[in-house]
Design a protein around this motif. Structure first.
Motif: not given
Length: 120
Positions: A12-14, A19-27
């Motif tokens: 769950m943590l991974e 998801r958080l890293v992917s969103e920030k990289v996308e932004q």
């Protein structure tokens, strides 16, 4: 009693971290692409009110997608990202147009400098 006091669901943590890293990289990538597109197309620069910048920065800091905030403000996600960074680090003063920002009346002497010597 188990040997571990704290148990972590690593899957769950991974997943959440991914998801958080992917969103920030996308932004970040979208902001960079927008800036590149503006440079290539020679997009005109426009000035925005302090109220517009503040509103956009606050919405972005609250987690609203940069693209949506930018669309509503009539600017690029890059601008919203920059306003958000300035607002986070300097507050509302960071969003003021530098040309119109208040300037100190007199330069402050550096620590240890003799004021009379500076006046001469």
């Amino acid at each position: 009693m188990p040997n571990q006091i704290l148990q972590v669901d690593e899957n769950m943590l991974e997943t959440k971290l991914d998801r958080l890293v992917s969103e920030k990289v996308e932004q970040l990538l979208n902001a960079m692409l927008d800036a590149e597109a503006d440079e290539i197309t020679g997009a005109c620069r426009r000035s925005y009110t302090l109220e517009c910048k503040t509103n956009a920065a606050r919405r972005a800091l609250e987690g609203e997608p940069l693209a949506r905030v930018a669309r509503d403000a009539g600017c690029t996600p890059t601008s919203v990202y920059q306003w958000m960074r300035h607002y986070r680090s300097e507050g509302i003063l960071g969003l003021m147009d530098r040309r119109n920002a208040p300037m100190p009346a007199e330069p402050m002497p550096a620590a240890g400098d003799d004021v009379e010597e500076l006046r001469r």
